[in-house]
Design a protein around this motif. Sequence first.
Motif, PDB file in Angstrom:
ATOM      1  N   LYS A  46      30.430 106.497  -2.557  1.00  0.00           N
ATOM      2  CA  LYS A  46      29.787 106.735  -3.858  1.00  0.00           C
ATOM      3  C   LYS A  46      30.780 107.067  -4.972  1.00  0.00           C
ATOM      4  O   LYS A  46      30.429 106.994  -6.140  1.00  0.00           O
ATOM      5  N   ARG A  47      32.008 107.392  -4.629  1.00  0.00           N
ATOM      6  CA  ARG A  47      32.982 107.697  -5.688  1.00  0.00           C
ATOM      7  C   ARG A  47      33.781 106.479  -6.139  1.00  0.00           C
ATOM      8  O   ARG A  47      34.681 106.574  -6.962  1.00  0.00           O
ATOM      9  N   ALA A  48      33.438 105.314  -5.598  1.00  0.00           N
ATOM     10  CA  ALA A  48      34.141 104.086  -5.978  1.00  0.00           C
ATOM     11  C   ALA A  48      33.863 103.733  -7.434  1.00  0.00           C
ATOM     12  O   ALA A  48      32.757 103.925  -7.938  1.00  0.00           O
ATOM     13  N   ARG A  49      34.877 103.235  -8.083  1.00  0.00           N
ATOM     14  CA  ARG A  49      34.738 102.703  -9.445  1.00  0.00           C
ATOM     15  C   ARG A  49      35.032 101.212  -9.382  1.00  0.00           C
ATOM     16  O   ARG A  49      35.878 100.774  -8.610  1.00  0.00           O
ATOM     17  N   PHE A  50      34.346 100.469 -10.212  1.00  0.00           N
ATOM     18  CA  PHE A  50      34.460  99.019 -10.153  1.00  0.00           C
ATOM     19  C   PHE A  50      34.933  98.454 -11.479  1.00  0.00           C
ATOM     20  O   PHE A  50      34.630  98.978 -12.540  1.00  0.00           O
ATOM     21  N   ASP A  51      35.697  97.365 -11.386  1.00  0.00           N
ATOM     22  CA  ASP A  51      36.110  96.599 -12.559  1.00  0.00           C
ATOM     23  C   ASP A  51      35.220  95.369 -12.643  1.00  0.00           C
ATOM     24  O   ASP A  51      34.832  94.801 -11.621  1.00  0.00           O
ATOM     25  N   LEU A  52      34.932  94.959 -13.862  1.00  0.00           N
ATOM     26  CA  LEU A  52      34.159  93.745 -14.099  1.00  0.00           C
ATOM     27  C   LEU A  52      35.121  92.630 -14.495  1.00  0.00           C
ATOM     28  O   LEU A  52      35.975  92.821 -15.358  1.00  0.00           O
ATOM     29  N   ASN A  53      34.974  91.484 -13.861  1.00  0.00           N
ATOM     30  CA  ASN A  53      35.772  90.320 -14.211  1.00  0.00           C
ATOM     31  C   ASN A  53      35.259  89.798 -15.552  1.00  0.00           C
ATOM     32  O   ASN A  53      34.144  89.298 -15.650  1.00  0.00           O
ATOM     33  N   LYS A  54      36.077  89.905 -16.586  1.00  0.00           N
ATOM     34  CA  LYS A  54      35.650  89.520 -17.932  1.00  0.00           C
ATOM     35  C   LYS A  54      36.025  88.097 -18.309  1.00  0.00           C
ATOM     36  O   LYS A  54      35.720  87.657 -19.399  1.00  0.00           O
ATOM     37  N   TYR A  55      36.656  87.376 -17.364  1.00  0.00           N
ATOM     38  CA  TYR A  55      37.026  85.989 -17.649  1.00  0.00           C
ATOM     39  C   TYR A  55      35.767  85.151 -17.836  1.00  0.00           C
ATOM     40  O   TYR A  55      34.788  85.307 -17.107  1.00  0.00           O
ATOM     41  N   VAL A  56      35.765  84.267 -18.818  1.00  0.00           N
ATOM     42  CA  VAL A  56      34.629  83.373 -19.020  1.00  0.00           C
ATOM     43  C   VAL A  56      35.133  81.943 -19.175  1.00  0.00           C
ATOM     44  O   VAL A  56      36.086  81.684 -19.901  1.00  0.00           O
ATOM     45  N   ASN A  57      34.499  81.043 -18.437  1.00  0.00           N
ATOM     46  CA  ASN A  57      34.743  79.618 -18.577  1.00  0.00           C
ATOM     47  C   ASN A  57      33.608  79.091 -19.452  1.00  0.00           C
ATOM     48  O   ASN A  57      32.443  79.133 -19.061  1.00  0.00           O
TER      49      ASN A  57
END
Length: 80
Positions: A46-57
């Motif tokens: 529950k303490r995990a933090r996530f990054d969002l892939n912001k790349y867009v094609n």
Amino acid sequence: SNWEYRIACHPLNDDLPLERFRVSNDLNVQLFKNIPLTRDELYYDKRARFDLNKYVNLDDINGDNQWTTGRKKWNYLDYL
């Protein structure tokens, strides 16, 4: 208050693919307790933090999930 991240809520028109998330590279969270966790183990914690892939094609907005660095004129958040 916490300045490391912010929580923003906004309704989405489409689903957000889970493939666009990955566990953040944060040693402070990985080594927080006596038992160090790998990034794979941290995924279920529950303490995990996530990054969002912001790349867009632009040809297929939800299709390509390659991770890139650097600044771009448009990113995936602009199309949500």
